[in-house]
Write a protein that holds these residues in place. Structure first.
Motif, PDB file in Angstrom:
ATOM      1  N   LEU A   1      -1.503  -0.115  -6.912  1.00  0.00           N
ATOM      2  CA  LEU A   1      -1.048  -1.027  -5.870  1.00  0.00           C
ATOM      3  C   LEU A   1      -0.720  -0.296  -4.574  1.00  0.00           C
ATOM      4  O   LEU A   1      -0.737  -0.889  -3.492  1.00  0.00           O
ATOM      5  CB  LEU A   1       0.182  -1.815  -6.345  1.00  0.00           C
ATOM      6  N   LYS A   2      -0.417   0.994  -4.673  1.00  0.00           N
ATOM      7  CA  LYS A   2      -0.120   1.781  -3.476  1.00  0.00           C
ATOM      8  C   LYS A   2      -1.319   1.849  -2.538  1.00  0.00           C
ATOM      9  O   LYS A   2      -1.176   2.072  -1.336  1.00  0.00           O
ATOM     10  CB  LYS A   2       0.309   3.209  -3.862  1.00  0.00           C
ATOM     11  N   THR A   3      -2.513   1.653  -3.092  1.00  0.00           N
ATOM     12  CA  THR A   3      -3.726   1.731  -2.279  1.00  0.00           C
ATOM     13  C   THR A   3      -4.085   0.378  -1.658  1.00  0.00           C
ATOM     14  O   THR A   3      -5.002   0.286  -0.852  1.00  0.00           O
ATOM     15  CB  THR A   3      -4.912   2.217  -3.139  1.00  0.00           C
ATOM     16  N   VAL A   4      -3.356  -0.679  -2.057  1.00  0.00           N
ATOM     17  CA  VAL A   4      -3.623  -2.033  -1.548  1.00  0.00           C
ATOM     18  C   VAL A   4      -2.932  -2.210  -0.202  1.00  0.00           C
ATOM     19  O   VAL A   4      -1.821  -1.702   0.011  1.00  0.00           O
ATOM     20  CB  VAL A   4      -3.108  -3.092  -2.560  1.00  0.00           C
ATOM     21  N   PRO A   5      -3.549  -2.887   0.777  1.00  0.00           N
ATOM     22  CA  PRO A   5      -2.896  -3.133   2.067  1.00  0.00           C
ATOM     23  C   PRO A   5      -1.510  -3.753   1.892  1.00  0.00           C
ATOM     24  O   PRO A   5      -1.277  -4.537   0.965  1.00  0.00           O
ATOM     25  CB  PRO A   5      -3.850  -4.108   2.767  1.00  0.00           C
ATOM     26  N   THR A   6      -0.579  -3.425   2.796  1.00  0.00           N
ATOM     27  CA  THR A   6       0.827  -3.800   2.653  1.00  0.00           C
ATOM     28  C   THR A   6       1.021  -5.297   2.463  1.00  0.00           C
ATOM     29  O   THR A   6       1.771  -5.738   1.583  1.00  0.00           O
ATOM     30  CB  THR A   6       1.627  -3.336   3.885  1.00  0.00           C
ATOM     31  N   GLY A   7       0.374  -6.123   3.297  1.00  0.00           N
ATOM     32  CA  GLY A   7       0.554  -7.568   3.200  1.00  0.00           C
ATOM     33  C   GLY A   7       0.156  -8.117   1.847  1.00  0.00           C
ATOM     34  O   GLY A   7       0.884  -8.902   1.235  1.00  0.00           O
ATOM     35  N   LEU A   8      -1.006  -7.683   1.353  1.00  0.00           N
ATOM     36  CA  LEU A   8      -1.475  -8.153   0.047  1.00  0.00           C
ATOM     37  C   LEU A   8      -0.582  -7.625  -1.065  1.00  0.00           C
ATOM     38  O   LEU A   8      -0.314  -8.326  -2.041  1.00  0.00           O
ATOM     39  CB  LEU A   8      -2.923  -7.703  -0.165  1.00  0.00           C
ATOM     40  N   ARG A   9      -0.114  -6.377  -0.900  1.00  0.00           N
ATOM     41  CA  ARG A   9       0.765  -5.790  -1.924  1.00  0.00           C
ATOM     42  C   ARG A   9       2.059  -6.593  -2.050  1.00  0.00           C
ATOM     43  O   ARG A   9       2.576  -6.810  -3.150  1.00  0.00           O
ATOM     44  CB  ARG A   9       1.070  -4.331  -1.575  1.00  0.00           C
ATOM     45  N   LYS A  10       2.599  -7.064  -0.913  1.00  0.00           N
ATOM     46  CA  LYS A  10       3.817  -7.879  -0.949  1.00  0.00           C
ATOM     47  C   LYS A  10       3.582  -9.173  -1.713  1.00  0.00           C
ATOM     48  O   LYS A  10       4.443  -9.625  -2.476  1.00  0.00           O
ATOM     49  CB  LYS A  10       4.287  -8.188   0.475  1.00  0.00           C
ATOM     50  N   ILE A  11       2.410  -9.774  -1.499  1.00  0.00           N
ATOM     51  CA  ILE A  11       2.092 -11.021  -2.208  1.00  0.00           C
ATOM     52  C   ILE A  11       2.000 -10.767  -3.712  1.00  0.00           C
ATOM     53  O   ILE A  11       2.462 -11.576  -4.529  1.00  0.00           O
ATOM     54  CB  ILE A  11       0.782 -11.623  -1.671  1.00  0.00           C
ATOM     55  N   LEU A  12       1.422  -9.627  -4.107  1.00  0.00           N
ATOM     56  CA  LEU A  12       1.307  -9.286  -5.518  1.00  0.00           C
ATOM     57  C   LEU A  12       2.668  -8.976  -6.132  1.00  0.00           C
ATOM     58  O   LEU A  12       2.909  -9.256  -7.303  1.00  0.00           O
ATOM     59  CB  LEU A  12       0.366  -8.088  -5.692  1.00  0.00           C
ATOM     60  N   TYR A  13       3.572  -8.380  -5.340  1.00  0.00           N
ATOM     61  CA  TYR A  13       4.926  -8.087  -5.814  1.00  0.00           C
ATOM     62  C   TYR A  13       5.814  -9.330  -5.841  1.00  0.00           C
ATOM     63  O   TYR A  13       6.885  -9.317  -6.460  1.00  0.00           O
ATOM     64  CB  TYR A  13       5.590  -7.033  -4.929  1.00  0.00           C
ATOM     65  N   PHE A  14       5.412 -10.390  -5.137  1.00  0.00           N
ATOM     66  CA  PHE A  14       6.196 -11.627  -5.104  1.00  0.00           C
ATOM     67  C   PHE A  14       6.442 -12.089  -6.539  1.00  0.00           C
ATOM     68  O   PHE A  14       5.536 -12.079  -7.379  1.00  0.00           O
ATOM     69  CB  PHE A  14       5.406 -12.701  -4.341  1.00  0.00           C
ATOM     70  N   ASN A  15       7.690 -12.486  -6.841  1.00  0.00           N
ATOM     71  CA  ASN A  15       8.040 -12.885  -8.205  1.00  0.00           C
ATOM     72  C   ASN A  15       7.544 -14.307  -8.454  1.00  0.00           C
ATOM     73  O   ASN A  15       8.285 -15.291  -8.315  1.00  0.00           O
ATOM     74  CB  ASN A  15       9.566 -12.799  -8.397  1.00  0.00           C
ATOM     75  N   TRP A  16       6.278 -14.406  -8.854  1.00  0.00           N
ATOM     76  CA  TRP A  16       5.657 -15.714  -9.048  1.00  0.00           C
ATOM     77  C   TRP A  16       6.248 -16.448 -10.244  1.00  0.00           C
ATOM     78  O   TRP A  16       6.255 -17.687 -10.292  1.00  0.00           O
ATOM     79  CB  TRP A  16       4.146 -15.562  -9.189  1.00  0.00           C
ATOM     80  N   GLY A  17       6.749 -15.704 -11.223  1.00  0.00           N
ATOM     81  CA  GLY A  17       7.399 -16.342 -12.364  1.00  0.00           C
ATOM     82  C   GLY A  17       8.644 -17.105 -11.936  1.00  0.00           C
ATOM     83  O   GLY A  17       8.877 -18.244 -12.368  1.00  0.00           O
ATOM     84  N   LEU A  18       9.448 -16.479 -11.069  1.00  0.00           N
ATOM     85  CA  LEU A  18      10.645 -17.143 -10.535  1.00  0.00           C
ATOM     86  C   LEU A  18      10.254 -18.365  -9.718  1.00  0.00           C
ATOM     87  O   LEU A  18      10.880 -19.430  -9.830  1.00  0.00           O
ATOM     88  CB  LEU A  18      11.443 -16.152  -9.688  1.00  0.00           C
TER      89      LEU A  18
END
Length: 381
Positions: A8-25
């Motif tokens: 994930l460190k190689t993913v662009p910052t904006g997309l990485r934030k979306i992936l880190y978003f707690n979708w379960g919550l």
């Protein structure tokens, strides 16, 4: 650092934030809100208006707000905590002098398109400011009397204004939410023991003041206490609400009477069936199973927050997450205790389920801050 986090460190910052978003919550919050939409549809007699459709729109706006608040770095929310607190405190002063009155209380500011209740904002801003304070404070000073006094003042100033509105339920949430953040920050237990002892003394003083020139609470609040202690003493007036609520709760049984089949709500025996007492409608129509299902959803939201806080090495992020989770827990715990007759009726709505604009939007923004803490927490090296 895990293999996934390394990639994930190689993913662009904006997309990485979306992936880190707690979708379960986010999914759990949507599930709870959907229970609210269904119950508001039911209490309106099978129509989306006047409650269910506006609630859906507010939740949609709230969900968008949660997403964008979550994308903002957590340090930003820490840095503006003081400013947000001051701004909300000024709004409470505006309410004191120019606020709208409803059902005997002066709690709102009329903005034209909606009525804003600043005390809802203050619940979250108190938590944020105290979390920011303990993030700044040296850990060695946490339990020293002078440094304990500062957050106490932060809590008591808005609480005093909220009590004047009067809004005992919100005042209790302000006091308890702020105290939980202090406890999580490491303040010594002896302070809390002293407060509890003082609370017992205050309760005694409240009862002793009844009927005197220095009466500490309003007459209607005394009537609520009397009703709590013995609802049968006035079943047609002060005890009516809680009596009808208990009838609805008990009549639901294990599986309920069925969707839109609740007689207490459909025949308008239940008071405030779309706001404070909506849980009783759920109990009547879906029974014990429906109530437990909602409780499980609420419990999972709390567990998600606690898990995120424990794993967060950012002190502010961890404290603000625990504080918001605790406030959310108090919301539904007090409401459920209230409608079951286990606590006095204090006018606390059921979060994300009861009809309301300010409460819904503020709660979603609060969970946006939780998302921000989760998204931007330190991960690996």
């Amino acid at each position: 650092m895990s293999y996934l986090e390394h990639n994930l460190k190689t993913v662009p910052t904006g997309l990485r934030k979306i992936l880190y978003f707690n979708w379960g919550l986010a999914l759990l919050l949507t599930a709870v809100a959907s229970v609210g939409f269904i119950m508001l549809y039911s209490v309106a007699g099978g129509t989306l208006m006047p409650w269910s459709e506006p609630q859906m729109k507010r939740f949609a706006v709230g969900f968008v707000l949660m997403f964008f608040v979550g994308m903002v770095p957590i340090w930003f929310w820490r840095n503006i905590a003081g400013l947000a607190y001051i701004a909300t405190f000024i709004l409470l002063l505006v309410v004191e002098f120019f606020g709208d009155v409803g059902m005997g209380a002066q709690r709102w500011i009329d903005l034209g398109f909606m009525r804003l209740q600043p005390s809802e904002l203050m619940k979250i801003n108190v938590v944020m400011l105290i979390a920011a304070y303990y993030d700044w404070l040296d850990i060695k000073k946490v339990s020293r009397p002078l440094w304990v006094l500062i957050p106490v003042v932060i809590i008591l100033l808005p609480t005093a204004l909220v009590l004047k509105q009067p809004d005992l339920g919100t005042a209790i949430l302000l006091l308890t939410g702020g105290a939980i953040v202090m406890f999580c920050a490491g303040v010594h237990w002896a302070y809390f023991a002293a407060v509890i002892a003082s609370g017992v003394g205050l309760v005694s003083a409240v009862f002793a003041s009844r009927g005197t020139t220095w009466q500490l609470i309003k007459d209607y609040q005394f009537r609520r206490i009397d009703t709590f202690l013995d609802p049968s003493m006035d079943p047609h007036d002060a005890g009516y609400h809680i009596t009808q609520s208990k009838i609805a709760l008990g009549s639901g049984g294990w599986s309920g009477k069925g969707f839109m089949q609740g007689t207490q709500s459909r025949l308008s025996f239940l008071p405030e069936k779309h706001t404070d007492f909506i849980f009783t409608t759920l109990a009547e129509e879906f029974g014990f199973i429906g109530c437990i299902t909602l409780l499980v959803l609420y419990g999972l939201i709390i567990l998600f927050c606690i898990s995120s806080a424990i794993d967060n090495k950012n002190r502010f992020g961890a404290l603000v997450t625990l504080g918001i989770a605790s406030t959310f827990f108090l919301f539904y715990a007090v409401n459920m205790a209230m409608v079951m007759g286990l606590a006095p009726v204090v006018g606390v709505p059921l979060p994300l389920v009861s009809y309301g604009g300010s409460a819904m939007l503020v709660l979603m923004v609060a969970f946006g801050v939780v998302q921000s803490a989760h998204i931007h927490k330190p991960r690996g090296r």
